[in-house]
Design a protein around this motif. Structure first.
Motif, PDB file in Angstrom:
ATOM      1  N   ALA A 227       0.480  -2.734  -9.746  1.00 10.71           N
ATOM      2  CA  ALA A 227       1.493  -2.056  -9.098  1.00 10.71           C
ATOM      3  C   ALA A 227       0.811  -1.029  -8.473  1.00 10.71           C
ATOM      4  O   ALA A 227       0.139   0.022  -9.199  1.00 10.71           O
ATOM      5  N   PRO A 228       0.857  -0.685  -7.068  1.00  8.91           N
ATOM      6  CA  PRO A 228       0.530   0.530  -6.568  1.00  8.91           C
ATOM      7  C   PRO A 228       1.417   1.611  -6.911  1.00  8.91           C
ATOM      8  O   PRO A 228       2.516   1.335  -7.256  1.00  8.91           O
ATOM      9  N   SER A 327      -1.486 -12.280  -9.361  1.00  7.05           N
ATOM     10  CA  SER A 327      -1.813 -11.954  -8.049  1.00  7.05           C
ATOM     11  C   SER A 327      -1.823 -10.111  -7.999  1.00  7.05           C
ATOM     12  O   SER A 327      -0.957  -9.828  -8.241  1.00  7.05           O
ATOM     13  N   ASP A 328      -2.914  -9.867  -7.410  1.00  3.54           N
ATOM     14  CA  ASP A 328      -2.976  -8.377  -7.139  1.00  3.54           C
ATOM     15  C   ASP A 328      -3.101  -8.078  -5.563  1.00  3.54           C
ATOM     16  O   ASP A 328      -3.339  -6.720  -5.099  1.00  3.54           O
ATOM     17  N   LYS A 329      -2.531  -8.989  -4.741  1.00  4.53           N
ATOM     18  CA  LYS A 329      -2.334  -8.674  -3.311  1.00  4.53           C
ATOM     19  C   LYS A 329      -1.823  -7.299  -2.856  1.00  4.53           C
ATOM     20  O   LYS A 329      -1.926  -6.690  -1.853  1.00  4.53           O
ATOM     21  N   HIS A 330      -0.552  -7.466  -3.439  1.00  2.00           N
ATOM     22  CA  HIS A 330       0.365  -6.152  -3.168  1.00  2.00           C
ATOM     23  C   HIS A 330      -0.520  -4.701  -3.420  1.00  2.00           C
ATOM     24  O   HIS A 330      -0.309  -3.802  -2.578  1.00  2.00           O
ATOM     25  N   LEU A 331      -1.052  -4.884  -4.594  1.00  2.00           N
ATOM     26  CA  LEU A 331      -1.925  -3.600  -4.806  1.00  2.00           C
ATOM     27  C   LEU A 331      -2.827  -3.402  -3.982  1.00  2.00           C
ATOM     28  O   LEU A 331      -3.380  -2.302  -3.351  1.00  2.00           O
ATOM     29  N   LYS A 332      -3.843  -4.533  -3.730  1.00  2.00           N
ATOM     30  CA  LYS A 332      -4.942  -4.442  -2.814  1.00  2.00           C
ATOM     31  C   LYS A 332      -4.631  -3.819  -1.447  1.00  2.00           C
ATOM     32  O   LYS A 332      -5.449  -3.219  -0.642  1.00  2.00           O
TER      33      LYS A 332
END
Length: 574
Positions: A227-228, A327-332
């Motif tokens: 999570a950002p 998945s860490d796409k949102h954070l990245k």
């Protein structure tokens, strides 16, 4: 036998109070005389009572113990109000001791008489007027306990003829209670929150000052949820350093990455924040809010799952129930966008920016006189200040530049009027912070408008040999008001400040000072100022037309700004 004044001062010293701020006179004389004879408390006489209240509030926020200020009869007490409202909005435990006319004259419209209980009724958690010795120590207990437990402001009014009254030897000493910090949400609510977070594909955390004591737990939550983490400005302290999930602030002082992280999530997890700007919350999301105050839940945006409790134990209960995101796409995506924005901001912070190709183009539009850009000043302070420095900032553009360029690495701390949004707070709060530890670096980001409001208390720094560094963003403007007017399509009006040479004024008041107008001298001047161990004022003439672009500028804002500039140009030709 002891007097009421002596009992109050002794009890406060026993509670750990080390400083009392105010202006002497009239009804306060018995109390200030008791302070004179109490070695554990130092009286700090200021030039304006508002400074006293801000300084006491700053000490309360830094130490977690009660800060104390005093104002004498009528106008002296009224002058405390600005700083006391800041303490109220910042949830800082502050006791204000106010003088009153003699008891036989109360209600007669006597000279300087003010109804303190009514005047302070809105700002204070507890307010009372002492009229007899028998009411102490109970009233003092109530006042301190209310201020510490809420936390907030208590106002105790003491007429001069009462303060000198004798107390019976059998009178018990006041008993103060500690604040409870162990509230935990119910297990059913924690389970509901965990299930919602586990179901979500994309989670964004909006983290506030309430989570500063739960740094490790908040980072572990962010890691598990990929999570950002959008930080409020008050959460920068403690949560910004070494935090790969942080993507800066939202709101008018924020950046596009933080805004995109909020808009792009499925679940918004609010942790220890009462971020007030409703327009900056995303819509159509599942919202979970964790806060120790029930009244904060749902008052900014609709909340689906409420967790009432302190952040550290609550996050500790939640953490084992969470499943790591695949998945860490949102954070990245948020991290990359934030890094790109930061790189662009750093280009503006280069003192030589306006002499480079792109800088020369921009300079012709917004800085034809090649004045120092405020971004460069804030970045220079960030570079040269100590890793354990305490920073304060005035409301307005100086806070914008601080939020974007000051990194709270190490054990740096931060104070400002971030809930009340008052002017003139930075210098008084810096005085309060510095007197707690004269060896620790304290740096104030002062606006020229704010500094001029309480200019006389520059001398207080000299009188008490407080080595604060006051950095003045001197753009000759009420900068935030100017920006608000122009974004609304209005020409700038009433914002220009006819300032004196602030460095010369500071020198006359006894501070070491320097005025900086050349960008090439900026870095060395900042380093020199921060190296001093005496009161220093650095007067930096900055570009008044610098634009702080909001995270998601609207077409209306851009159009309004263009119209305003046309109107200003036409007005200047009249």
């Amino acid at each position: 036998m002891t007097t009421i004044a002596e009992m109050i001062v002794t009890a406060l010293a026993d509670e750990g109070v080390t400083h009392v701020w105010g202006v002497v006179g009239d009804a306060l004389n018995p109390i200030t005389d008791a302070i004179r004879r109490e070695d554990r408390i130092e009286w700090i006489g200021v030039r304006h009572e508002e400074v006293a209240a801000y300084a006491a509030g700053a000490q309360a926020q830094l130490t977690g113990t009660i800060g104390v200020c005093m104002g004498t009869v009528g106008p002296g007490s009224i002058h405390l109000l600005g700083g006391l409202y800041d303490a109220k909005k910042s949830h800082a435990p502050v006791l204000a001791i106010c003088g009153q006319v003699p008891t036989c004259e109360i209600g007669s419209e006597y000279f300087q008489e003010v109804g303190n209980d009514a005047v302070f009724g809105d700002v204070a958690e507890f307010t009372a007027t002492v009229t007899s010795a028998a009411q102490l120590p109970r009233m003092l207990e109530q006042a301190v306990n209310a201020a510490v437990s809420r936390p907030g402001v208590s106002v105790l009014t003491i007429p001069g003829d009462v303060a000198g009254m004798k107390l019976d030897d059998s009178s018990p000493a006041p008993r103060f209670v500690a604040r409870d910090r162990t509230t935990v949400p119910g297990s059913a609510e924690v389970t509901d929150a965990a299930e919602a977070l586990n179901r979500a594909e994309k989670v964004t955390m909006l983290v506030g000052a309430g989570a500063r004591e739960a740094r490790e737990e908040a980072l572990q939550i962010a890691e598990k949820l990929s999570a950002p983490m959008v930080l409020t400005i008050k959460a920068k302290e403690g949560l910004e350093r070494d935090n790969p999930y942080a993507v800066g602030q939202t709101g008018l002082i924020g950046n596009p990455a933080a805004n995109a992280a909020l808009e792009g999530c499925d679940v918004l997890f609010m942790v220890g924040t009462d971020f007030p700007y409703r327009d900056w919350y995303p819509s159509g999301k599942t919202v979970i809010q964790l806060d120790s105050r029930l009244e904060h839940i749902g008052r900014r945006t609709p909340v689906d799952i409420a967790l009432v409790g302190h952040c550290r134990p609550a996050l500790g209960e939640l953490l084992p129930k969470l499943i790591s995101k695949p998945s860490d796409k949102h954070l990245k995506r948020a991290q990359e966008q934030y890094q790109l924005w930061c790189a662009g901001q750093q280009r503006l912070a280069d003192p030589g920016h306006d002499r480079k190709f792109l800088g020369r183009i921009r300079r012709h539009l917004d800085n034809p006189q090649e004045l120092i850009r405020p971004e460069a000043l804030a970045a220079a302070v960030n570079t040269h200040a100590a890793d354990d420095a305490i920073f304060t900032s005035d409301t307005g553009m100086s806070t914008v530049w601080l939020s974007r360029f000051l990194h709270l690495r190490g054990t740096r701390r931060l104070l400002g009027s971030y809930n009340l949004g008052s002017m003139a707070n930075a210098m008084p709060q810096a005085l309060g912070a510095q007197i707690l530890d004269r060896d620790r670096q304290v740096v104030a980001f002062c606006g020229d408008g704010g500094l001029m409001m309480l200019l006389g208390d520059l001398r207080t720094a000299v009188t008490y040999e407080l080595p604060v560094t006051l950095v003045v963003f001197n753009n000759g403007r009420l900068g935030m008001v100017k920006l608000e007017q122009e974004q609304g399509g209005l020409p700038e009006f009433g914002t220009v400040l006819d300032n004196p040479d602030l460095a010369a004024v500071a020198e006359a008041l006894g501070l070491q000072s320097r005025r900086v107008t050349d960008p090439r001298e900026l870095d060395a001047a900042v380093a020199e100022a921060l190296a001093q161990r005496r009161p220093v004022l650095l007067d930096v003439v900055t570009n008044p037309d610098e634009i702080a672009v909001p995270p998601n500028p609207t077409l209306d804002q851009a159009w309004g700004f263009a119209i305003a500039k046309v109107k200003e140009t036409l007005n200047s030709r009249e």
